[in-house]
Design a protein around this motif. Structure first.
Motif, PDB file in Angstrom:
ATOM      1  N   ILE A 298      -0.249   9.226   8.034  1.00  0.00           N
ATOM      2  CA  ILE A 298      -0.343   7.858   7.967  1.00  0.00           C
ATOM      3  C   ILE A 298       0.220   6.947   6.776  1.00  0.00           C
ATOM      4  CG2 ILE A 298      -2.037   5.919   8.008  1.00  0.00           C
ATOM      5  CD1 ILE A 298      -3.756   7.766   9.309  1.00  0.00           C
TER       6      ILE A 298
ATOM      7  N   THR B 297       3.630   4.832   6.856  1.00  0.00           N
ATOM      8  CA  THR B 297       3.323   3.503   6.347  1.00  0.00           C
ATOM      9  C   THR B 297       4.741   3.053   5.388  1.00  0.00           C
ATOM     10  OG1 THR B 297       1.095   3.421   6.862  1.00  0.00           O
ATOM     11  CG2 THR B 297       2.146   1.439   5.198  1.00  0.00           C
TER      12      THR B 297
ATOM     13  N   TRP C 185       7.836   2.357   7.387  1.00  0.00           N
ATOM     14  CA  TRP C 185       7.981   1.131   7.923  1.00  0.00           C
ATOM     15  C   TRP C 185       8.314  -0.111   6.791  1.00  0.00           C
ATOM     16  CZ3 TRP C 185       2.850   2.211  11.015  1.00  0.00           C
ATOM     17  CH2 TRP C 185       3.261   2.837  12.337  1.00  0.00           C
TER      18      TRP C 185
ATOM     19  N   LEU D 151      -0.607  -2.528  15.079  1.00  0.00           N
ATOM     20  CA  LEU D 151       0.271  -2.431  14.110  1.00  0.00           C
ATOM     21  C   LEU D 151       1.272  -3.377  14.317  1.00  0.00           C
ATOM     22  CD1 LEU D 151       0.420   1.338  15.076  1.00  0.00           C
ATOM     23  CD2 LEU D 151      -0.189   0.429  12.872  1.00  0.00           C
TER      24      LEU D 151
END
Length: 240
Positions: free
Chosen positions: A20, A24, A27, A138
Motif C-alpha cells: 500500500i 501510494t 501515485w 481513492l
C-alpha cells in the motif's frame, strides 16, 4: 503452532502495508512528475489493453499522441467543459451542487453523474474503470492531490490527452487524426462538440458513426459552448 501462525500473519500484514505504501508513493510521484512531463499512458489505457489481450483480441492497440494545449483547438477544450463540467474553472475538484442533486434524487430518475473533469482525470490516469466505493475514495484523494499541485490548465491538458474517445483511441490528437484526418489544433466547433458528445460512453457512442442521440447531444453541446461565451470563456480563466 500458534507462534508460527502469528508470525505468518505479521509477515503478511507487513507485506500488505509495504504494498500500500509503495502504491501510494508511486501515485504521489506521478502527481508530481506529470505536473510537468507528458503522460505516456494512463491506467485506463493499460486496463483496456490487458483486457483485450485476455479476451484474445491481439489487434486492439490502445493509442494516444500527446500534444500540448497550444496544439489543441480551443473549441475542443471548451467542448469538454460545456459537456462534462461547466463549473470546472471555479471548483476545487468537486461539484458540490451536482453531488447534492444526485443525493437528493429520491425519485430514481436517471441523472448524469457528478464527476468533474478533475475527478475523471484522476481516475483515468491512476485508477481503474468501474464503480465501487473503494475506487471513489481513492479517486477523491487523487483529485485533491492534482488540484493542489496542478493548475487548471494542466488538468485540462492531461484530460484531453488521455480521455477515451473510441475503441483504442485515447486523447484528442489520436481522435482528430482517426475521425477527421487532421490535427487536434484544427478541429472545428462542430467536430469538437461531436467528440465531446461521445464521452459518456465512447464504446457505445461512436464519433465515426454518430447515432441520432449523439447528433442531438452534439447540438446541445454547441449551444452550451456559445452560452458560456465561446473561446472567450477559456481566456477569462487562462485555460487556453
Amino acid at each position: 503452532m500458534k507462534k508460527h501462525k502469528a508470525g505468518r500473519f505479521i509477515r503478511i500484514k507487513s507485506l500488505i502495508i509495504k504494498f500500500i505504501l509503495g502504491i501510494t508513493a508511486l501515485w504521489v510521484a506521478g502527481i508530481a512528475v506529470f505536473a510537468f512531463l507528458p503522460v505516456p499512458f494512463s491506467a485506463v489505457m493499460v486496463e483496456r489493453q490487458v483486457g483485450a489481450w485476455l479476451h484474445g483480441d491481439f489487434d486492439y492497440v490502445a493509442h494516444s499522441d500527446w500534444v500540448s494545449m497550444d496544439n489543441i483547438s480551443p473549441w475542443m477544450a471548451l467542448a469538454v467543459i460545456a459537456a462534462e463540467d461547466q463549473t470546472f474553472p471555479k471548483h476545487w475538484g468537486f461539484d458540490v451542487g451536482a453531488i447534492q442533486r444526485v443525493l437528493d434524487n429520491s425519485s430514481g430518475e436517471r441523472m448524469r453523474g457528478a464527476s468533474t473533469l478533475s475527478q475523471q482525470t484522476a481516475k483515468n490516469l491512476f485508477l481503474w474503470d468501474g464503480r465501487s466505493w473503494i475506487r471513489k475514495g481513492l479517486e477523491a484523494g487523487m483529485t485533491v492531490g492534482i488540484e493542489t499541485v496542478w493548475t487548471k490548465r494542466r488538468i485540462l491538458t492531461v484530460y484531453l490527452n488521455i480521455a477515451e474517445l473510441g475503441p483504442g483511441v485515447f486523447g484528442v490528437e489520436a481522435a482528430a487524426q482517426r475521425y477527421f484526418h487532421k490535427p487536434a489544433s484544427r478541429l472545428s466547433i462542430a467536430e469538437a462538440a461531436l467528440l465531446a458528445a461521445v464521452l459518456p460512453n465512447p464504446i457505445r457512442f461512436r464519433a465515426d458513426a454518430p447515432s441520432a442521440y449523439v447528433r442531438q447531444r452534439q447540438q446541445w453541446i454547441m449551444r452550451q459552448m456559445r452560452q458560456l461565451g465561446g473561446t472567450g470563456f477559456l481566456n477569462r480563466y487562462q485555460l487556453q
